[in-house]
Design a protein around this motif. Structure first.
Motif, short mmCIF file in Angstrom:
data_model
loop_
_atom_site.label_atom_id
_atom_site.label_comp_id
_atom_site.label_asym_id
_atom_site.label_seq_id
_atom_site.Cartn_x
_atom_site.Cartn_y
_atom_site.Cartn_z
N GLY A 42 0.82 -1.20 -0.02
CA GLY A 42 0.14 -0.12 -0.08
C GLY A 42 0.78 1.10 -0.07
N LYS A 43 2.17 1.20 -0.10
CA LYS A 43 2.95 2.26 -0.09
C LYS A 43 3.86 2.49 -1.42
CE LYS A 43 3.48 2.71 5.00
NZ LYS A 43 4.38 2.96 5.98
N GLU A 44 4.26 3.71 -1.70
CA GLU A 44 5.25 3.72 -2.80
C GLU A 44 6.45 3.04 -2.52
OE1 GLU A 44 3.24 7.96 -4.49
OE2 GLU A 44 5.24 7.88 -3.82
N ARG A 45 7.27 2.80 -3.65
CA ARG A 45 8.61 2.53 -3.38
C ARG A 45 9.46 3.60 -3.02
NH1 ARG A 45 10.57 -1.45 -8.11
NH2 ARG A 45 8.61 -2.27 -7.57
N GLU A 46 10.37 3.39 -2.00
CA GLU A 46 11.11 4.29 -1.19
C GLU A 46 12.48 4.04 -1.46
OE1 GLU A 46 10.55 5.35 2.85
OE2 GLU A 46 10.64 3.09 3.50
N PHE A 47 13.42 4.94 -1.46
CA PHE A 47 14.93 4.71 -1.62
C PHE A 47 15.32 4.70 -0.20
CE2 PHE A 47 19.10 5.65 -2.60
CZ PHE A 47 19.60 6.43 -1.47
N VAL A 48 16.50 3.48 -0.24
CA VAL A 48 16.82 3.10 1.07
C VAL A 48 18.32 3.44 1.10
CG1 VAL A 48 17.77 0.98 2.47
CG2 VAL A 48 15.38 1.29 1.39
N ALA A 49 19.31 3.01 0.24
CA ALA A 49 20.64 3.32 0.13
C ALA A 49 21.17 3.36 -1.66
CB ALA A 49 21.35 2.40 1.08
N ALA A 50 22.33 4.01 -1.68
CA ALA A 50 22.79 3.52 -2.78
C ALA A 50 24.54 3.85 -2.84
CB ALA A 50 22.39 4.80 -3.88
N ILE A 51 24.99 3.20 -3.80
CA ILE A 51 26.40 3.13 -3.78
C ILE A 51 27.09 3.31 -5.13
CG2 ILE A 51 26.62 0.76 -3.88
CD1 ILE A 51 29.09 0.87 -2.14
N ASN A 52 27.93 4.14 -5.46
CA ASN A 52 28.58 4.45 -6.66
C ASN A 52 29.47 3.15 -7.02
OD1 ASN A 52 27.77 6.56 -8.13
ND2 ASN A 52 28.66 8.00 -6.84
N TRP A 53 29.22 2.48 -7.97
CA TRP A 53 30.29 0.98 -8.37
C TRP A 53 31.60 1.83 -8.38
CZ3 TRP A 53 27.84 -3.60 -8.22
CH2 TRP A 53 28.70 -4.65 -8.18
N SER A 54 31.87 2.66 -9.00
CA SER A 54 33.36 3.23 -9.45
C SER A 54 34.07 3.73 -8.12
CB SER A 54 33.37 4.30 -10.39
OG SER A 54 32.61 5.44 -9.98
N ASP A 55 33.34 4.54 -7.31
CA ASP A 55 34.55 5.09 -6.04
C ASP A 55 33.92 4.54 -4.78
OD1 ASP A 55 33.07 8.23 -6.12
OD2 ASP A 55 32.12 6.31 -5.84
N GLY A 56 32.80 3.95 -4.73
CA GLY A 56 32.54 3.25 -3.51
C GLY A 56 31.78 4.31 -2.66
N SER A 57 31.40 5.61 -3.21
CA SER A 57 30.60 6.40 -2.37
C SER A 57 29.22 6.13 -1.96
CB SER A 57 30.64 7.79 -2.93
OG SER A 57 30.34 7.81 -4.27
N THR A 58 28.58 6.49 -0.75
CA THR A 58 27.40 5.91 -0.42
C THR A 58 26.45 7.15 0.05
OG1 THR A 58 28.24 5.56 1.75
CG2 THR A 58 28.28 3.73 0.16
N TYR A 59 25.22 6.74 -0.05
CA TYR A 59 24.14 7.59 0.58
C TYR A 59 22.89 6.81 1.09
CZ TYR A 59 21.15 11.77 0.42
OH TYR A 59 20.42 12.79 0.86
N TYR A 60 22.49 7.45 2.13
CA TYR A 60 21.41 6.70 2.93
C TYR A 60 20.24 7.46 2.96
CZ TYR A 60 25.24 3.24 3.71
OH TYR A 60 26.30 2.65 3.77
N ALA A 61 18.90 6.91 3.14
CA ALA A 61 17.96 7.43 3.42
C ALA A 61 17.90 7.86 5.09
CB ALA A 61 16.62 6.74 3.43
N ASP A 62 17.48 8.86 5.53
CA ASP A 62 17.28 9.25 6.94
C ASP A 62 16.94 8.17 7.68
OD1 ASP A 62 16.83 12.92 6.59
OD2 ASP A 62 18.67 11.86 6.51
N SER A 63 15.98 7.35 7.42
CA SER A 63 15.24 6.50 8.10
C SER A 63 16.07 5.17 8.59
CB SER A 63 14.03 6.02 7.29
OG SER A 63 14.15 5.63 6.21
N VAL A 64 17.15 5.00 7.78
CA VAL A 64 17.94 3.67 8.04
C VAL A 64 19.48 4.30 8.19
CG1 VAL A 64 16.64 2.57 6.29
CG2 VAL A 64 18.73 3.60 5.53
#
Length: 122
Positions: A42-64
């Motif tokens: 019943g909810k929309e798809r939401e972002f959790v985390a991401a990583i750049n394959w080339s340099d390994g930089s990461t980003y996270y949703a505040d909830s996680v």
């Protein structure tokens, strides 16, 4: 083309941990950003985390942030999502996705895995 296959979902009690894997294949997937998303009923798809394959930089949703960690293993062509201190609100189908630029928007991702269910009981 990029092919993605997730594994590692399951049932865990609140406070527990799970690790998800996303095996990637295809000629150019290492030029991509890899994202993890989730969708609860019943909810929309939401972002959790991401990583750049080339340099390994990461980003996270505040909830996680502080509970989940995204990483990659170049030798195995696999991206991981380590989930700690899981809570019932983390229950969802988790998807990995690939995109040729870094984004937190699901609509901008070109390739998706089949999804894996994560259920956290209270």
């Amino acid at each position: 083309q990029v092919q993605l296959v997730e594994s590692g979902g399951g049932l865990v009690q609140a406070g527990g941990s799970l690790s998800l894997s996303c095996a990637a294949s295809g000629r150019t997937f290492r030029r991509y950003a890899m994202g993890w998303f989730r969708q609860a009923p019943g909810k929309e798809r939401e972002f959790v985390a991401a990583i750049n394959w080339s340099d390994g930089s990461t980003y996270y949703a505040d909830s996680v942030k502080g509970r989940f960690t995204v990483s990659r293993d170049n030798a195995k062509n696999t991206v991981y999502l380590q989930m700690n201190s899981l809570q019932p609100e983390d229950t969802a189908v988790y998807y990995c996705a690939a995109n040729n630029f870094f984004s937190i928007r699901a609509t901008e991702y070109d390739y998706w895995g089949q999804g894996t269910q994560v259920t956290v009981s209270s």
